[in-house]
Motif scaffolding. Structure first.
Motif, PDB file in Angstrom:
ATOM      1  N   ALA A 166      13.241   1.963   9.463  1.00  0.00           N
ATOM      2  CA  ALA A 166      14.102   0.801   9.193  1.00  0.00           C
ATOM      3  C   ALA A 166      14.498  -0.191  10.107  1.00  0.00           C
ATOM      4  N   ASN A 167      14.588  -0.086  11.266  1.00  0.00           N
ATOM      5  CA  ASN A 167      14.796  -1.019  12.115  1.00  0.00           C
ATOM      6  C   ASN A 167      13.796  -1.298  13.432  1.00  0.00           C
ATOM      7  N   PRO A 168      12.849  -1.811  13.155  1.00  0.00           N
ATOM      8  CA  PRO A 168      11.379  -1.788  14.041  1.00  0.00           C
ATOM      9  C   PRO A 168      11.904  -2.495  15.254  1.00  0.00           C
ATOM     10  N   ASP A 169      13.027  -3.344  14.981  1.00  0.00           N
ATOM     11  CA  ASP A 169      13.443  -4.251  15.861  1.00  0.00           C
ATOM     12  C   ASP A 169      14.708  -3.932  16.799  1.00  0.00           C
ATOM     13  N   LEU A 170      14.871  -2.542  16.872  1.00  0.00           N
ATOM     14  CA  LEU A 170      16.210  -2.250  17.149  1.00  0.00           C
ATOM     15  C   LEU A 170      15.498  -2.612  19.259  1.00  0.00           C
ATOM     16  N   ALA A 171      17.051  -3.098  19.826  1.00  0.00           N
ATOM     17  CA  ALA A 171      16.325  -3.419  21.800  1.00  0.00           C
ATOM     18  C   ALA A 171      17.059  -1.789  22.131  1.00  0.00           C
ATOM     19  N   SER A 172      17.828  -0.698  21.357  1.00  0.00           N
ATOM     20  CA  SER A 172      18.374   0.029  22.159  1.00  0.00           C
ATOM     21  C   SER A 172      18.636   1.180  21.756  1.00  0.00           C
ATOM     22  N   LEU A 173      17.596   2.169  22.058  1.00  0.00           N
ATOM     23  CA  LEU A 173      18.976   4.036  20.878  1.00  0.00           C
ATOM     24  C   LEU A 173      21.109   4.204  21.513  1.00  0.00           C
TER      25      LEU A 173
ATOM     26  N   ARG B 266      12.542   2.265  26.497  1.00  0.00           N
ATOM     27  CA  ARG B 266      13.643   1.902  27.808  1.00  0.00           C
ATOM     28  C   ARG B 266      15.061   2.835  27.653  1.00  0.00           C
ATOM     29  N   ARG B 267      15.313   3.605  27.082  1.00  0.00           N
ATOM     30  CA  ARG B 267      15.979   4.511  27.051  1.00  0.00           C
ATOM     31  C   ARG B 267      15.750   5.094  28.843  1.00  0.00           C
ATOM     32  N   LYS B 268      14.935   5.472  29.093  1.00  0.00           N
ATOM     33  CA  LYS B 268      14.882   6.562  30.863  1.00  0.00           C
ATOM     34  C   LYS B 268      14.929   5.091  31.367  1.00  0.00           C
ATOM     35  N   GLU B 269      14.516   3.767  31.738  1.00  0.00           N
ATOM     36  CA  GLU B 269      14.856   2.784  32.349  1.00  0.00           C
ATOM     37  C   GLU B 269      16.402   2.439  32.673  1.00  0.00           C
ATOM     38  N   GLU B 270      16.912   2.473  30.884  1.00  0.00           N
ATOM     39  CA  GLU B 270      18.844   2.198  31.333  1.00  0.00           C
ATOM     40  C   GLU B 270      19.409   3.273  31.493  1.00  0.00           C
ATOM     41  N   ARG B 271      19.025   4.903  31.617  1.00  0.00           N
ATOM     42  CA  ARG B 271      19.672   5.824  32.801  1.00  0.00           C
ATOM     43  C   ARG B 271      19.157   5.785  34.082  1.00  0.00           C
ATOM     44  N   ARG B 272      18.167   5.293  34.391  1.00  0.00           N
ATOM     45  CA  ARG B 272      17.772   5.288  35.504  1.00  0.00           C
ATOM     46  C   ARG B 272      18.846   3.966  36.179  1.00  0.00           C
ATOM     47  N   LEU B 273      19.445   2.885  35.898  1.00  0.00           N
ATOM     48  CA  LEU B 273      19.845   1.496  36.151  1.00  0.00           C
ATOM     49  C   LEU B 273      20.701   2.283  36.635  1.00  0.00           C
ATOM     50  N   ALA B 274      21.531   2.609  35.223  1.00  0.00           N
ATOM     51  CA  ALA B 274      23.300   3.438  34.919  1.00  0.00           C
ATOM     52  C   ALA B 274      23.694   4.535  36.265  1.00  0.00           C
ATOM     53  N   GLU B 275      22.147   5.562  36.677  1.00  0.00           N
ATOM     54  CA  GLU B 275      22.664   5.856  37.921  1.00  0.00           C
ATOM     55  C   GLU B 275      22.337   5.254  38.977  1.00  0.00           C
ATOM     56  N   GLU B 276      21.490   4.444  39.671  1.00  0.00           N
ATOM     57  CA  GLU B 276      21.346   3.578  40.852  1.00  0.00           C
ATOM     58  C   GLU B 276      22.930   3.056  40.819  1.00  0.00           C
ATOM     59  N   ARG B 277      23.581   2.533  39.938  1.00  0.00           N
ATOM     60  CA  ARG B 277      24.496   1.625  39.214  1.00  0.00           C
ATOM     61  C   ARG B 277      25.895   2.470  39.789  1.00  0.00           C
ATOM     62  N   ARG B 278      25.969   3.905  39.529  1.00  0.00           N
ATOM     63  CA  ARG B 278      26.568   4.732  39.498  1.00  0.00           C
ATOM     64  C   ARG B 278      27.235   5.155  41.478  1.00  0.00           C
TER      65      ARG B 278
ATOM     66  N   ARG C  93       6.430   4.699  14.975  1.00  0.00           N
ATOM     67  CA  ARG C  93       6.629   5.596  16.329  1.00  0.00           C
ATOM     68  C   ARG C  93       5.849   5.094  17.415  1.00  0.00           C
ATOM     69  N   GLU C  94       5.920   3.628  17.320  1.00  0.00           N
ATOM     70  CA  GLU C  94       5.580   2.805  18.475  1.00  0.00           C
ATOM     71  C   GLU C  94       6.827   1.995  19.025  1.00  0.00           C
ATOM     72  N   ALA C  95       7.742   2.044  18.013  1.00  0.00           N
ATOM     73  CA  ALA C  95       8.967   1.450  18.284  1.00  0.00           C
ATOM     74  C   ALA C  95       9.979   2.314  19.523  1.00  0.00           C
ATOM     75  N   MET C  96       9.097   3.693  18.482  1.00  0.00           N
ATOM     76  CA  MET C  96      10.441   4.752  19.425  1.00  0.00           C
ATOM     77  C   MET C  96      10.014   5.275  20.223  1.00  0.00           C
ATOM     78  N   ALA C  97       9.249   4.901  20.363  1.00  0.00           N
ATOM     79  CA  ALA C  97       8.392   5.580  22.267  1.00  0.00           C
ATOM     80  C   ALA C  97       8.694   4.204  23.262  1.00  0.00           C
ATOM     81  N   ARG C  98       8.706   3.014  22.488  1.00  0.00           N
ATOM     82  CA  ARG C  98       8.609   2.076  22.924  1.00  0.00           C
ATOM     83  C   ARG C  98      10.686   2.063  23.668  1.00  0.00           C
ATOM     84  N   LEU C  99      11.346   2.441  22.534  1.00  0.00           N
ATOM     85  CA  LEU C  99      12.863   2.500  22.729  1.00  0.00           C
ATOM     86  C   LEU C  99      13.063   4.174  23.703  1.00  0.00           C
TER      87      LEU C  99
END
Length: 389
Positions: A142-149, A226-238, A217-223
Protein backbone atom coordinates in the motif's frame (compact mmCIF):
# COMPACT_ATOMS: atom_id res chain seq x y z
CA UNK A 1 -42.91 11.38 -32.59
CA UNK A 2 -45.35 10.71 -29.73
CA UNK A 3 -44.03 7.15 -29.45
CA UNK A 4 -40.40 8.33 -29.12
CA UNK A 5 -41.42 10.84 -26.44
CA UNK A 6 -43.20 8.08 -24.49
CA UNK A 7 -40.06 5.89 -24.62
CA UNK A 8 -37.94 8.79 -23.40
CA UNK A 9 -40.20 9.40 -20.41
CA UNK A 10 -39.85 5.76 -19.37
CA UNK A 11 -36.05 6.28 -19.05
CA UNK A 12 -36.33 9.33 -16.81
CA UNK A 13 -35.70 9.23 -13.07
CA UNK A 14 -35.76 11.78 -10.26
CA UNK A 15 -33.05 14.40 -10.63
CA UNK A 16 -32.58 13.96 -14.40
CA UNK A 17 -31.71 17.18 -16.22
CA UNK A 18 -33.50 17.79 -19.54
CA UNK A 19 -32.67 20.25 -22.32
CA UNK A 20 -36.00 21.63 -23.59
CA UNK A 21 -35.72 23.40 -26.99
CA UNK A 22 -37.37 26.84 -27.05
CA UNK A 23 -37.58 29.74 -29.46
CA UNK A 24 -34.32 31.74 -29.77
CA UNK A 25 -36.36 34.92 -29.13
CA UNK A 26 -37.48 33.54 -25.78
CA UNK A 27 -33.83 33.20 -24.70
CA UNK A 28 -33.12 36.95 -24.94
CA UNK A 29 -33.47 38.67 -21.53
CA UNK A 30 -35.23 41.96 -20.98
CA UNK A 31 -32.19 44.23 -20.68
CA UNK A 32 -33.90 46.83 -18.44
CA UNK A 33 -35.15 44.22 -16.01
CA UNK A 34 -31.81 42.38 -15.98
CA UNK A 35 -29.97 45.51 -14.86
CA UNK A 36 -32.18 46.07 -11.80
CA UNK A 37 -32.84 43.22 -9.34
CA UNK A 38 -36.35 43.10 -7.88
CA UNK A 39 -36.59 45.37 -4.85
CA UNK A 40 -38.33 42.77 -2.70
CA UNK A 41 -35.95 39.93 -3.58
CA UNK A 42 -34.04 38.63 -0.55
CA UNK A 43 -30.43 37.66 -1.20
CA UNK A 44 -29.49 34.51 0.70
CA UNK A 45 -25.82 33.65 1.20
CA UNK A 46 -25.37 29.93 1.72
CA UNK A 47 -22.68 28.81 4.14
CA UNK A 48 -20.35 26.08 2.83
CA UNK A 49 -21.30 22.57 3.83
CA UNK A 50 -19.38 21.26 6.83
CA UNK A 51 -16.41 19.07 6.01
CA UNK A 52 -16.38 17.17 9.29
CA UNK A 53 -18.74 15.78 11.90
CA UNK A 54 -19.39 13.09 14.50
CA UNK A 55 -21.28 9.80 14.12
CA UNK A 56 -22.84 8.28 17.24
CA UNK A 57 -22.43 4.52 16.88
CA UNK A 58 -23.72 1.77 19.18
CA UNK A 59 -21.28 -1.16 19.24
CA UNK A 60 -22.55 -4.46 17.83
CA UNK A 61 -21.17 -7.92 18.72
CA UNK A 62 -17.89 -8.64 16.93
CA UNK A 63 -17.04 -5.01 16.16
CA UNK A 64 -13.62 -3.54 16.97
CA UNK A 65 -12.02 -0.11 16.85
CA UNK A 66 -9.97 -1.03 13.78
CA UNK A 67 -13.09 -2.30 11.98
CA UNK A 68 -15.09 0.85 12.79
CA UNK A 69 -12.21 3.16 11.87
CA UNK A 70 -12.02 1.50 8.46
CA UNK A 71 -15.78 1.58 7.96
CA UNK A 72 -16.14 5.27 8.74
CA UNK A 73 -12.80 6.37 7.32
CA UNK A 74 -11.76 7.58 10.75
CA UNK A 75 -8.75 6.99 13.03
CA UNK A 76 -8.50 4.60 16.01
CA UNK A 77 -6.74 7.17 18.19
CA UNK A 78 -9.29 9.88 17.34
CA UNK A 79 -12.21 7.56 18.21
CA UNK A 80 -10.66 6.66 21.56
CA UNK A 81 -9.95 10.29 22.44
CA UNK A 82 -13.40 11.59 21.45
CA UNK A 83 -15.19 8.66 23.15
CA UNK A 84 -13.04 8.85 26.30
CA UNK A 85 -11.77 5.27 25.93
CA UNK A 86 -8.78 4.07 27.91
CA UNK A 87 -8.58 0.62 26.31
CA UNK A 88 -9.10 -0.86 22.84
CA UNK A 89 -11.62 -3.45 24.03
CA UNK A 90 -15.25 -2.72 23.05
CA UNK A 91 -18.50 -4.09 24.54
CA UNK A 92 -21.80 -4.63 22.71
CA UNK A 93 -24.18 -1.75 23.38
CA UNK A 94 -21.39 0.70 24.11
CA UNK A 95 -21.92 4.10 22.45
CA UNK A 96 -19.01 5.63 20.58
CA UNK A 97 -18.41 9.05 19.08
CA UNK A 98 -16.70 8.57 15.72
CA UNK A 99 -15.19 11.65 14.06
CA UNK A 100 -15.65 11.65 10.30
CA UNK A 101 -14.43 13.91 7.55
CA UNK A 102 -16.39 14.65 4.40
CA UNK A 103 -13.83 14.64 1.63
CA UNK A 104 -14.02 17.16 -1.16
CA UNK A 105 -14.95 15.47 -4.41
CA UNK A 106 -12.03 17.25 -6.02
CA UNK A 107 -9.62 15.39 -3.74
CA UNK A 108 -8.08 12.11 -4.97
CA UNK A 109 -10.30 9.18 -4.07
CA UNK A 110 -9.15 6.34 -1.82
CA UNK A 111 -10.47 2.78 -2.15
CA UNK A 112 -12.94 1.57 0.51
CA UNK A 113 -11.18 0.53 3.71
CA UNK A 114 -7.92 2.34 2.91
CA UNK A 115 -7.18 4.94 5.56
CA UNK A 116 -4.34 7.34 6.24
CA UNK A 117 -2.15 6.74 9.28
CA UNK A 118 0.16 9.37 10.79
CA UNK A 119 3.42 7.93 12.12
CA UNK A 120 3.83 8.69 15.82
CA UNK A 121 6.72 8.51 18.24
CA UNK A 122 8.02 4.94 18.63
CA UNK A 123 6.03 3.58 15.68
CA UNK A 124 7.52 0.75 13.62
CA UNK A 125 6.13 -1.17 10.66
CA UNK A 126 5.95 -4.28 12.84
CA UNK A 127 3.94 -2.44 15.50
CA UNK A 128 1.54 -0.85 12.99
CA UNK A 129 1.05 -4.14 11.14
CA UNK A 130 0.24 -5.95 14.40
CA UNK A 131 -2.28 -3.25 15.37
CA UNK A 132 -4.24 -3.73 12.13
CA UNK A 133 -3.72 -7.50 11.78
CA UNK A 134 -1.61 -7.11 8.66
CA UNK A 135 1.69 -8.41 7.30
CA UNK A 136 4.63 -6.11 6.64
CA UNK A 137 4.28 -6.74 2.89
CA UNK A 138 0.61 -5.64 3.06
CA UNK A 139 1.71 -2.20 4.27
CA UNK A 140 4.61 -2.08 1.81
CA UNK A 141 2.20 -2.93 -1.04
CA UNK A 142 0.00 0.00 0.00
CA UNK A 143 3.09 2.23 0.28
CA UNK A 144 5.48 1.00 -2.44
CA UNK A 145 7.53 4.21 -2.24
CA UNK A 146 8.66 3.54 1.36
CA UNK A 147 12.33 4.43 1.83
CA UNK A 148 13.09 2.07 4.74
CA UNK A 149 11.61 -0.81 6.74
CA UNK A 150 13.10 0.52 9.98
CA UNK A 151 13.17 4.32 9.73
CA UNK A 152 9.70 5.89 9.72
CA UNK A 153 9.83 9.71 9.80
CA UNK A 154 7.72 11.20 12.60
CA UNK A 155 4.52 12.66 11.12
CA UNK A 156 4.81 10.75 7.83
CA UNK A 157 1.57 9.49 6.23
CA UNK A 158 1.01 5.80 5.53
CA UNK A 159 -1.89 4.12 3.71
CA UNK A 160 -3.37 1.23 5.71
CA UNK A 161 -5.53 -1.34 3.85
CA UNK A 162 -8.11 -2.41 6.44
CA UNK A 163 -10.38 -4.17 3.94
CA UNK A 164 -8.94 -5.45 0.65
CA UNK A 165 -5.20 -5.97 0.33
CA UNK A 166 -3.10 -5.45 -2.77
CA UNK A 167 -0.88 -3.02 -4.60
CA UNK A 168 -1.98 0.60 -4.15
CA UNK A 169 -1.35 2.67 -7.28
CA UNK A 170 -2.06 6.23 -8.39
CA UNK A 171 -4.13 6.65 -11.55
CA UNK A 172 -2.15 8.50 -14.22
CA UNK A 173 -3.26 10.79 -17.04
CA UNK A 174 -5.14 8.98 -19.79
CA UNK A 175 -5.49 5.74 -17.79
CA UNK A 176 -8.85 3.99 -17.48
CA UNK A 177 -10.11 1.01 -15.53
CA UNK A 178 -9.81 -1.33 -18.51
CA UNK A 179 -6.21 -0.46 -19.33
CA UNK A 180 -5.20 -0.74 -15.67
CA UNK A 181 -6.86 -4.17 -15.35
CA UNK A 182 -5.06 -5.35 -18.49
CA UNK A 183 -1.72 -3.99 -17.32
CA UNK A 184 -1.80 -5.90 -14.02
CA UNK A 185 -3.57 -9.00 -15.36
CA UNK A 186 -6.65 -8.76 -13.13
CA UNK A 187 -10.32 -9.06 -14.00
CA UNK A 188 -12.09 -5.79 -14.67
CA UNK A 189 -15.03 -6.76 -12.44
CA UNK A 190 -12.72 -7.66 -9.55
CA UNK A 191 -10.85 -4.37 -9.91
CA UNK A 192 -14.08 -2.34 -9.94
CA UNK A 193 -15.64 -4.23 -7.00
CA UNK A 194 -12.50 -3.99 -4.84
CA UNK A 195 -12.36 -0.23 -5.33
CA UNK A 196 -16.11 0.41 -5.00
CA UNK A 197 -16.37 1.79 -8.55
CA UNK A 198 -19.82 1.67 -10.14
CA UNK A 199 -19.11 4.24 -12.84
CA UNK A 200 -15.80 3.64 -14.69
CA UNK A 201 -16.01 7.16 -16.15
CA UNK A 202 -15.74 8.64 -12.63
CA UNK A 203 -12.09 7.57 -12.39
CA UNK A 204 -9.77 10.60 -12.40
CA UNK A 205 -6.00 11.15 -12.48
CA UNK A 206 -4.60 11.14 -8.94
CA UNK A 207 -7.18 8.66 -7.60
CA UNK A 208 -5.83 5.65 -5.70
CA UNK A 209 -6.66 2.08 -6.72
CA UNK A 210 -6.04 -1.23 -4.98
CA UNK A 211 -4.91 -3.93 -7.42
CA UNK A 212 -6.30 -7.07 -5.70
CA UNK A 213 -4.04 -10.08 -5.38
CA UNK A 214 -0.90 -8.13 -6.37
CA UNK A 215 1.86 -7.59 -3.79
CA UNK A 216 4.80 -5.20 -4.09
CA UNK A 217 7.39 -7.98 -3.99
CA UNK A 218 9.99 -5.97 -5.88
CA UNK A 219 9.59 -3.07 -3.45
CA UNK A 220 9.79 -5.50 -0.52
CA UNK A 221 12.99 -7.04 -1.90
CA UNK A 222 14.48 -3.56 -2.40
CA UNK A 223 13.61 -2.56 1.17
CA UNK A 224 15.05 -5.79 2.61
CA UNK A 225 18.32 -5.12 0.78
CA UNK A 226 18.23 -1.56 2.10
CA UNK A 227 17.68 -2.91 5.62
CA UNK A 228 20.76 -5.16 5.32
CA UNK A 229 22.84 -2.19 4.16
CA UNK A 230 21.52 0.05 6.95
CA UNK A 231 22.32 -2.59 9.57
CA UNK A 232 25.80 -3.14 8.09
CA UNK A 233 26.52 0.59 8.25
CA UNK A 234 25.13 0.78 11.80
CA UNK A 235 27.41 -2.09 12.89
CA UNK A 236 30.41 -0.40 11.27
CA UNK A 237 29.54 2.83 13.06
CA UNK A 238 29.16 0.98 16.37
CA UNK A 239 32.55 -0.68 15.97
CA UNK A 240 34.20 2.59 14.98
CA UNK A 241 32.78 4.38 18.04
CA UNK A 242 33.79 1.48 20.28
CA UNK A 243 37.33 1.65 18.89
CA UNK A 244 37.42 5.40 19.48
CA UNK A 245 36.20 4.95 23.05
CA UNK A 246 38.76 2.21 23.65
CA UNK A 247 41.56 4.39 22.25
CA UNK A 248 40.45 7.26 24.45
CA UNK A 249 40.29 4.97 27.47
CA UNK A 250 43.82 3.73 26.81
CA UNK A 251 45.03 7.34 26.73
CA UNK A 252 43.66 8.22 30.16
CA UNK A 253 43.24 4.96 32.08
CA UNK A 254 46.50 4.63 33.95
CA UNK A 255 47.71 5.27 37.50
CA UNK A 256 51.28 6.19 36.75
CA UNK A 257 52.31 9.66 35.60
CA UNK A 258 51.03 13.03 36.66
CA UNK A 259 49.83 16.13 34.86
CA UNK A 260 51.75 19.38 34.77
CA UNK A 261 49.54 20.45 37.68
CA UNK A 262 50.60 17.41 39.72
CA UNK A 263 47.42 15.28 39.49
CA UNK A 264 46.89 11.67 38.49
CA UNK A 265 43.67 9.84 37.60
CA UNK A 266 41.89 8.41 40.69
CA UNK A 267 41.02 5.11 38.95
CA UNK A 268 43.21 2.69 36.98
CA UNK A 269 40.42 1.70 34.54
CA UNK A 270 37.15 3.45 33.84
CA UNK A 271 34.72 4.90 31.29
CA UNK A 272 33.80 8.59 31.29
CA UNK A 273 30.01 8.93 31.41
CA UNK A 274 29.57 12.63 32.22
CA UNK A 275 31.85 15.64 31.91
CA UNK A 276 32.00 18.90 33.83
CA UNK A 277 28.83 20.97 33.14
CA UNK A 278 27.67 18.15 30.84
CA UNK A 279 24.65 19.27 28.75
CA UNK A 280 23.20 15.75 28.48
CA UNK A 281 23.45 15.34 32.24
CA UNK A 282 21.59 18.62 32.75
CA UNK A 283 18.79 17.65 30.34
CA UNK A 284 18.38 14.34 32.11
CA UNK A 285 18.57 15.39 35.77
CA UNK A 286 17.95 19.16 35.62
CA UNK A 287 21.05 19.94 37.65
CA UNK A 288 24.53 21.25 36.80
CA UNK A 289 27.21 18.57 36.83
CA UNK A 290 30.03 19.84 39.04
CA UNK A 291 32.64 17.17 38.32
CA UNK A 292 33.49 14.27 36.07
CA UNK A 293 31.91 10.78 36.33
CA UNK A 294 34.14 7.72 35.90
CA UNK A 295 32.13 4.50 35.51
CA UNK A 296 33.76 1.32 36.84
CA UNK A 297 32.63 -1.97 38.41
CA UNK A 298 31.43 -1.95 42.01
CA UNK A 299 34.40 -2.26 44.39
CA UNK A 300 37.05 -0.84 42.01
CA UNK A 301 39.84 0.79 44.11
CA UNK A 302 39.93 4.60 44.29
CA UNK A 303 43.26 6.42 44.74
CA UNK A 304 44.16 9.93 45.89
CA UNK A 305 44.74 12.15 42.84
CA UNK A 306 47.32 14.16 44.80
CA UNK A 307 48.93 14.13 48.24
CA UNK A 308 47.10 15.96 51.01
CA UNK A 309 45.07 15.77 54.20
CA UNK A 310 41.62 14.13 54.43
CA UNK A 311 39.17 16.80 55.58
CA UNK A 312 35.96 14.74 55.24
CA UNK A 313 35.21 11.00 55.17
CA UNK A 314 31.66 9.80 55.69
CA UNK A 315 28.09 10.18 54.51
CA UNK A 316 26.99 13.24 52.54
CA UNK A 317 23.56 14.83 52.96
CA UNK A 318 23.62 16.43 49.49
CA UNK A 319 23.73 13.40 47.19
CA UNK A 320 27.39 12.30 47.20
CA UNK A 321 26.64 9.20 49.30
CA UNK A 322 29.81 7.95 51.01
CA UNK A 323 32.51 10.43 50.05
CA UNK A 324 36.03 11.63 50.81
CA UNK A 325 37.44 15.17 50.52
CA UNK A 326 41.17 15.90 50.48
CA UNK A 327 42.88 19.28 51.04
CA UNK A 328 46.00 19.64 48.90
CA UNK A 329 47.00 23.07 50.19
CA UNK A 330 46.74 26.48 48.56
CA UNK A 331 42.94 26.30 48.59
CA UNK A 332 42.96 23.23 46.29
CA UNK A 333 40.66 20.31 47.19
CA UNK A 334 39.45 17.10 45.52
CA UNK A 335 36.20 15.27 46.28
CA UNK A 336 35.39 11.58 45.61
CA UNK A 337 31.70 10.61 45.73
CA UNK A 338 29.33 7.58 45.65
CA UNK A 339 31.81 5.19 47.30
CA UNK A 340 30.74 1.75 48.46
CA UNK A 341 33.40 1.78 51.21
CA UNK A 342 35.81 4.37 52.65
CA UNK A 343 39.42 3.38 53.38
CA UNK A 344 40.65 6.56 55.17
CA UNK A 345 39.60 8.70 58.12
CA UNK A 346 39.27 12.43 58.66
CA UNK A 347 42.59 14.09 59.53
CA UNK A 348 44.69 11.36 57.87
CA UNK A 349 47.58 12.41 55.61
CA UNK A 350 47.67 10.54 52.29
CA UNK A 351 50.22 10.31 49.51
CA UNK A 352 49.41 10.56 45.83
CA UNK A 353 48.12 7.14 44.72
CA UNK A 354 47.12 6.06 48.23
CA UNK A 355 43.99 3.89 48.48
CA UNK A 356 41.14 6.01 49.86
CA UNK A 357 38.02 3.90 49.05
CA UNK A 358 36.07 1.79 46.56
CA UNK A 359 33.65 2.55 43.73
CA UNK A 360 29.95 2.27 44.59
CA UNK A 361 26.57 3.80 43.81
CA UNK A 362 25.56 5.39 47.09
CA UNK A 363 23.72 8.71 47.21
CA UNK A 364 22.33 10.19 44.00
CA UNK A 365 23.68 7.63 41.52
CA UNK A 366 22.10 5.51 38.77
CA UNK A 367 24.98 3.04 38.56
CA UNK A 368 28.43 2.30 40.07
CA UNK A 369 30.83 5.15 39.32
CA UNK A 370 33.16 7.70 40.91
CA UNK A 371 32.10 11.35 40.93
CA UNK A 372 35.38 13.31 41.00
CA UNK A 373 35.59 17.05 41.70
CA UNK A 374 38.37 19.60 41.85
CA UNK A 375 37.75 22.76 43.90
CA UNK A 376 39.80 25.93 44.27
CA UNK A 377 38.78 28.32 47.00
CA UNK A 378 35.56 26.32 47.45
CA UNK A 379 34.53 26.71 43.77
CA UNK A 380 34.37 23.71 41.47
CA UNK A 381 36.71 23.63 38.46
CA UNK A 382 36.83 21.43 35.36
CA UNK A 383 38.80 18.32 36.48
CA UNK A 384 39.81 17.64 32.87
CA UNK A 385 42.23 20.58 32.93
CA UNK A 386 43.99 19.18 36.03
CA UNK A 387 44.38 15.53 34.95
CA UNK A 388 46.93 13.96 32.58
CA UNK A 389 45.80 13.24 29.01
Amino acid sequence: MARRFTELVKLLFAGTLLAIPISPLDMLPDLEESLQPPADEEVIVLEPAPTYGVVFHRVQPGESLVLLAGRYGSDVGAIKELSGLKKDLLHPGQELKIPIEVKDESEPRLPPGVQEYTVGKGDTLEKIAKTYGLRIIDIVSANPDLASLDKLPLGAKLYIPTKSKGLLITVGEGADLGSIAARYGVKLDDLAQTNGITDPLSLRPGDKLIIPGVAAREAMARLEERRKEERRLAEERRRRLAAQRAARLRQVAYRGGTSVKGFQWPLSSFRITAYYHDANYYRRFRRVHTGIDLAAPQGTPIYAAKAGVVTAAGWSRVGYGYYVKINHGGGVETLYGHMSRIAVRKGQTVKQGSLIGYVGRTGFATGPHLHFEVRIGGRTQNPWSFLPH
